[in-house]
Design a protein around this motif. Structure first.
Motif, PDB file in Angstrom:
ATOM      1  N   HIS A  36      41.967  47.684  48.022  1.00  0.00           N
ATOM      2  CA  HIS A  36      41.099  47.356  49.154  1.00  0.00           C
ATOM      3  C   HIS A  36      41.854  47.009  50.433  1.00  0.00           C
ATOM      4  O   HIS A  36      41.461  47.428  51.514  1.00  0.00           O
ATOM      5  CB  HIS A  36      40.172  46.193  48.761  1.00  0.00           C
ATOM      6  N   ALA A  37      42.913  46.224  50.335  1.00  0.00           N
ATOM      7  CA  ALA A  37      43.641  45.814  51.540  1.00  0.00           C
ATOM      8  C   ALA A  37      44.146  47.054  52.287  1.00  0.00           C
ATOM      9  O   ALA A  37      44.636  47.996  51.661  1.00  0.00           O
ATOM     10  CB  ALA A  37      44.818  44.916  51.158  1.00  0.00           C
ATOM     11  N   PRO A  38      44.022  47.054  53.614  1.00  0.00           N
ATOM     12  CA  PRO A  38      44.411  48.248  54.389  1.00  0.00           C
ATOM     13  C   PRO A  38      45.919  48.358  54.577  1.00  0.00           C
ATOM     14  O   PRO A  38      46.424  48.321  55.682  1.00  0.00           O
ATOM     15  CB  PRO A  38      43.672  48.033  55.719  1.00  0.00           C
ATOM     16  N   LEU A  39      46.629  48.474  53.478  1.00  0.00           N
ATOM     17  CA  LEU A  39      48.092  48.522  53.476  1.00  0.00           C
ATOM     18  C   LEU A  39      48.549  49.640  52.546  1.00  0.00           C
ATOM     19  O   LEU A  39      47.859  49.959  51.571  1.00  0.00           O
ATOM     20  CB  LEU A  39      48.660  47.196  52.953  1.00  0.00           C
ATOM     21  N   ASP A  40      49.707  50.207  52.826  1.00  0.00           N
ATOM     22  CA  ASP A  40      50.269  51.201  51.893  1.00  0.00           C
ATOM     23  C   ASP A  40      50.666  50.526  50.584  1.00  0.00           C
ATOM     24  O   ASP A  40      50.455  51.059  49.503  1.00  0.00           O
ATOM     25  CB  ASP A  40      51.495  51.885  52.512  1.00  0.00           C
ATOM     26  N   HIS A  41      51.315  49.393  50.705  1.00  0.00           N
ATOM     27  CA  HIS A  41      51.709  48.611  49.538  1.00  0.00           C
ATOM     28  C   HIS A  41      51.339  47.159  49.777  1.00  0.00           C
ATOM     29  O   HIS A  41      51.379  46.694  50.912  1.00  0.00           O
ATOM     30  CB  HIS A  41      53.215  48.718  49.277  1.00  0.00           C
ATOM     31  N   ALA A  42      51.008  46.478  48.710  1.00  0.00           N
ATOM     32  CA  ALA A  42      50.621  45.074  48.836  1.00  0.00           C
ATOM     33  C   ALA A  42      51.140  44.302  47.635  1.00  0.00           C
ATOM     34  O   ALA A  42      51.490  44.872  46.600  1.00  0.00           O
ATOM     35  CB  ALA A  42      49.097  44.947  48.916  1.00  0.00           C
ATOM     36  N   LEU A  43      51.188  42.983  47.831  1.00  0.00           N
ATOM     37  CA  LEU A  43      51.466  42.097  46.707  1.00  0.00           C
ATOM     38  C   LEU A  43      50.123  41.849  46.020  1.00  0.00           C
ATOM     39  O   LEU A  43      49.242  41.196  46.592  1.00  0.00           O
ATOM     40  CB  LEU A  43      52.071  40.783  47.209  1.00  0.00           C
ATOM     41  N   ASN A  44      49.974  42.414  44.839  1.00  0.00           N
ATOM     42  CA  ASN A  44      48.701  42.313  44.121  1.00  0.00           C
ATOM     43  C   ASN A  44      48.831  41.255  43.031  1.00  0.00           C
ATOM     44  O   ASN A  44      49.711  41.347  42.176  1.00  0.00           O
ATOM     45  CB  ASN A  44      48.360  43.664  43.481  1.00  0.00           C
ATOM     46  N   ILE A  45      47.987  40.255  43.089  1.00  0.00           N
ATOM     47  CA  ILE A  45      48.045  39.174  42.111  1.00  0.00           C
ATOM     48  C   ILE A  45      46.733  39.148  41.343  1.00  0.00           C
ATOM     49  O   ILE A  45      45.656  39.043  41.932  1.00  0.00           O
ATOM     50  CB  ILE A  45      48.281  37.816  42.798  1.00  0.00           C
ATOM     51  N   ASP A  46      46.839  39.301  40.031  1.00  0.00           N
ATOM     52  CA  ASP A  46      45.659  39.286  39.164  1.00  0.00           C
ATOM     53  C   ASP A  46      45.782  38.133  38.184  1.00  0.00           C
ATOM     54  O   ASP A  46      46.710  38.097  37.374  1.00  0.00           O
ATOM     55  CB  ASP A  46      45.569  40.591  38.349  1.00  0.00           C
ATOM     56  N   PHE A  47      44.846  37.186  38.255  1.00  0.00           N
ATOM     57  CA  PHE A  47      44.748  36.129  37.249  1.00  0.00           C
ATOM     58  C   PHE A  47      43.762  36.643  36.203  1.00  0.00           C
ATOM     59  O   PHE A  47      42.604  36.949  36.543  1.00  0.00           O
ATOM     60  CB  PHE A  47      44.239  34.832  37.885  1.00  0.00           C
ATOM     61  N   VAL A  48      44.206  36.767  34.966  1.00  0.00           N
ATOM     62  CA  VAL A  48      43.372  37.451  33.974  1.00  0.00           C
ATOM     63  C   VAL A  48      43.296  36.669  32.669  1.00  0.00           C
ATOM     64  O   VAL A  48      44.083  35.756  32.410  1.00  0.00           O
ATOM     65  CB  VAL A  48      43.916  38.882  33.666  1.00  0.00           C
ATOM     66  N   ASN A  49      42.320  37.098  31.883  1.00  0.00           N
ATOM     67  CA  ASN A  49      42.231  36.669  30.491  1.00  0.00           C
ATOM     68  C   ASN A  49      42.047  37.949  29.684  1.00  0.00           C
ATOM     69  O   ASN A  49      40.942  38.479  29.598  1.00  0.00           O
ATOM     70  CB  ASN A  49      41.062  35.707  30.284  1.00  0.00           C
ATOM     71  N   GLU A  50      43.148  38.449  29.142  1.00  0.00           N
ATOM     72  CA  GLU A  50      43.103  39.761  28.492  1.00  0.00           C
ATOM     73  C   GLU A  50      42.152  39.781  27.306  1.00  0.00           C
ATOM     74  O   GLU A  50      41.550  40.812  27.004  1.00  0.00           O
ATOM     75  CB  GLU A  50      44.514  40.172  28.075  1.00  0.00           C
ATOM     76  N   ALA A  51      42.016  38.642  26.642  1.00  0.00           N
ATOM     77  CA  ALA A  51      41.142  38.594  25.468  1.00  0.00           C
ATOM     78  C   ALA A  51      39.679  38.809  25.849  1.00  0.00           C
ATOM     79  O   ALA A  51      38.864  39.216  25.022  1.00  0.00           O
ATOM     80  CB  ALA A  51      41.299  37.253  24.754  1.00  0.00           C
ATOM     81  N   GLN A  52      39.347  38.545  27.109  1.00  0.00           N
ATOM     82  CA  GLN A  52      37.954  38.701  27.551  1.00  0.00           C
ATOM     83  C   GLN A  52      37.690  40.053  28.204  1.00  0.00           C
ATOM     84  O   GLN A  52      36.598  40.296  28.715  1.00  0.00           O
ATOM     85  CB  GLN A  52      37.569  37.571  28.510  1.00  0.00           C
ATOM     86  N   GLY A  53      38.688  40.941  28.210  1.00  0.00           N
ATOM     87  CA  GLY A  53      38.472  42.292  28.727  1.00  0.00           C
ATOM     88  C   GLY A  53      38.848  42.443  30.183  1.00  0.00           C
ATOM     89  O   GLY A  53      39.178  41.460  30.873  1.00  0.00           O
ATOM     90  N   PRO A  54      38.775  43.706  30.696  1.00  0.00           N
ATOM     91  CA  PRO A  54      39.256  44.003  32.057  1.00  0.00           C
ATOM     92  C   PRO A  54      38.527  43.240  33.153  1.00  0.00           C
ATOM     93  O   PRO A  54      39.096  42.981  34.215  1.00  0.00           O
ATOM     94  CB  PRO A  54      38.990  45.511  32.201  1.00  0.00           C
TER      95      PRO A  54
END
Lengths: 89, 254
Positions: A36-54
Motif C-alpha cells: 500500500h505505501a507509495p514506495l518502491d521498497h518499504a520496511l514492512n513490519i507484521d505482528f502475527v500469530n501464525e497459529a491463528q492463520g494469515p
C-alpha cells in the motif's frame, strides 16, 4: 517482492487487528516492495500469530527513514523505562 | 481483431488442479466462450500474492482470445486476504522453487487437457512470477513461449541461494525450451540492467531465441496501475509486445 530480505523474531504481547485484539507471537520484518505505501521498497513490519492463520496480522509499511525513527523511539522509550539489552529473555 | 458487431463473452471462475506432488490447489481460469480452439497461457503471480491484478490479467488474456489459468502458488499457506497470505509467505522467504514448478507444470497440463485449447501453451509472470517463468521455461517441457516481466533474482549470488531457491535460474539457461520475451525497466534494482545484460549474454551463449526490451523511465512493476511505479506508455507498449509475441508463437498454425 524481490529483495527477499526478512528478519523474524519471537515476541509476546497483543495486537489489534480487524477482528479485535489477539495475542501476537512473532514479528516479521522485511525490506521489500510494499502493498500500500507509495514506495518502491518499504520496511514492512507484521505482528502475527501464525497459529491463528494469515489474518492474524497487524501490518505497517514504513519508509526507511520512518523505520529508523521507530527503532530510535523504541530504544529511547525502553531506555527511559530502565529496560536494557540485558533484560532480553 | 475485435469489431463492434461481434458477439463476445467469457467464463472466469475459480477451479482446482493437481500441482506439485499431486496436491490439489486452486486456480483462476478465464476463457473466451466458444469451442475454440484457443491457445493457453499460464499466469504466475507475483510475491504480493494471488491477487486481484492477476484475476484481471487472466480476464485480459481471455478477452484477447486465450484460455488463461493462474494457479494459487500460496494455496498451502492457508487462506484469507491475499495480502495477509502473501505476508505469511514473504516471512517464510517465498515458496520453494520445486513446489512452484510442480504447480506451474500442473497448470500447463491442465490447460493441455482441455478440449478447447489448441495444444499450444505459453507462460508469463511478473516480479517473482517472472523469475518463476524463466525457471519454468527452462526446467519444464511443454511450453511454447515464455514472457518474463521484470523477474528479480534470475541472477543470484551464491550467498543468496537458499534451501528453497537452491539454483539461480540463469544457471538453467541451457535448458530453455521455448522463445523468451523479457520486459524490464532501466530504473529497476531487481533485476538491474547489468543483471539483465548478464542473462542476455547467457542466452546468446546458448544460442537461445529471445527478445529483451529495456524501458527508459521505468522501474519495477511498471504495469501495476495501482502503484506509483505505473508507467502508462511503457506498460501499453509492453502489453502490445506480449500479445504480438504470444500471437506469433501460440497460434494453432505455428
Amino acid at each position: 517482492m524481490c529483495t527477499m530480505i526478512v528478519e523474524r523474531a519471537g515476541i509476546s504481547g497483543s495486537g489489534k487487528g480487524v477482528d479485535g485484539w489477539f495475542p501476537v507471537s512473532r514479528v516479521n520484518v522485511s525490506f521489500d516492495h510494499p502493498t500500500h505505501a507509495p514506495l518502491d521498497h518499504a520496511l514492512n513490519i507484521d505482528f502475527v500469530n501464525e497459529a491463528q492463520g494469515p489474518g492474524a496480522r497487524v501490518a505497517v509499511e514504513l519508509s526507511s527513514e520512518s523505520g529508523l525513527a521507530l527503532a530510535h523511539a523504541i530504544q529511547t522509550a525502553l531506555q527511559r523505562a530502565g529496560v536494557t539489552p540485558a533484560d532480553a529473555g | 481483431m475485435y469489431t463492434t458487431d461481434m458477439y463476445e463473452g467469457m467464463l472466469a471462475e475459480t477451479t482446482t488442479l493437481r500441482g506439485h506432488d499431486g496436491d490439489v490447489i486452486n486456480a483462476y481460469l478465464a476463457r473466451p466462450l466458444g469451442a475454440g480452439p484457443f491457445p493457453g497461457v499460464v499466469l504466475i503471480h507475483h510475491l504480493p500474492g494471488w491477487d486481484e491484478w492477476y484475476r484481471e490479467a487472466a480476464r485480459r488474456f481471455a478477452h484477447h482470445g486465450y484460455v488463461s489459468i493462474s494457479p494459487n502458488l500460496y494455496f498451502r499457506s492457508g487462506h484469507g486476504d491475499p495480502e495477509d497470505v502473501a505476508a505469511m509467505v514473504r516471512a517464510e522467504g517465498g515458496v520453494p522453487d520445486d513446489q512452484a514448478m510442480g504447480d506451474v507444470e500442473g497448470s500447463m497440463k491442465h490447460l493441455r487437457s482441455l478440449p478447447y485449447v489448441n495444444g499450444r501453451v505459453g507462460v508469463i509472470g511478473t516480479c517473482s512470477g517472472g523469475r518463476h517463468t524463466v525457471l519454468a521455461a527452462s526446467r519444464i517441457e511443454g511450453f511454447d513461449a515464455a514472457v518474463d516481466c521484470w523477474g528479480g533474482n534470475v541472477v543470484m549470488e551464491k550467498a543468496a541461494l537458499t534451501h528453497a531457491q537452491p539454483v539461480a535460474p540463469i544457471d538453467y539457461t541451457g535448458g530453455l525450451s521455448c522463445p523468451l520475451l523479457g520486459l524490464f525497466g532501466e530504473d529497476d534494482d531487481s533485476p538491474t540492467p547489468d543483471q539483465v545484460a548478464m542473462h542476455e549474454r547467457e542466452l546468446k551463449r546458448h544460442g537461445k531465441s529471445y527478445e529483451f526490451h529495456m524501458y527508459p523511465d521505468a522501474g519495477h512493476g511498471f504495469f501495476y496501475y495501482q502503484r506509483p511505479s505505473y508507467r502508462p506508455e511503457q506498460a501499453m507498449d509492453g502489453w502490445a509486445r506480449i500479445f504480438r509475441f504470444f500471437g506469433e508463437h501460440l497460434a494453432a498454425s505455428v
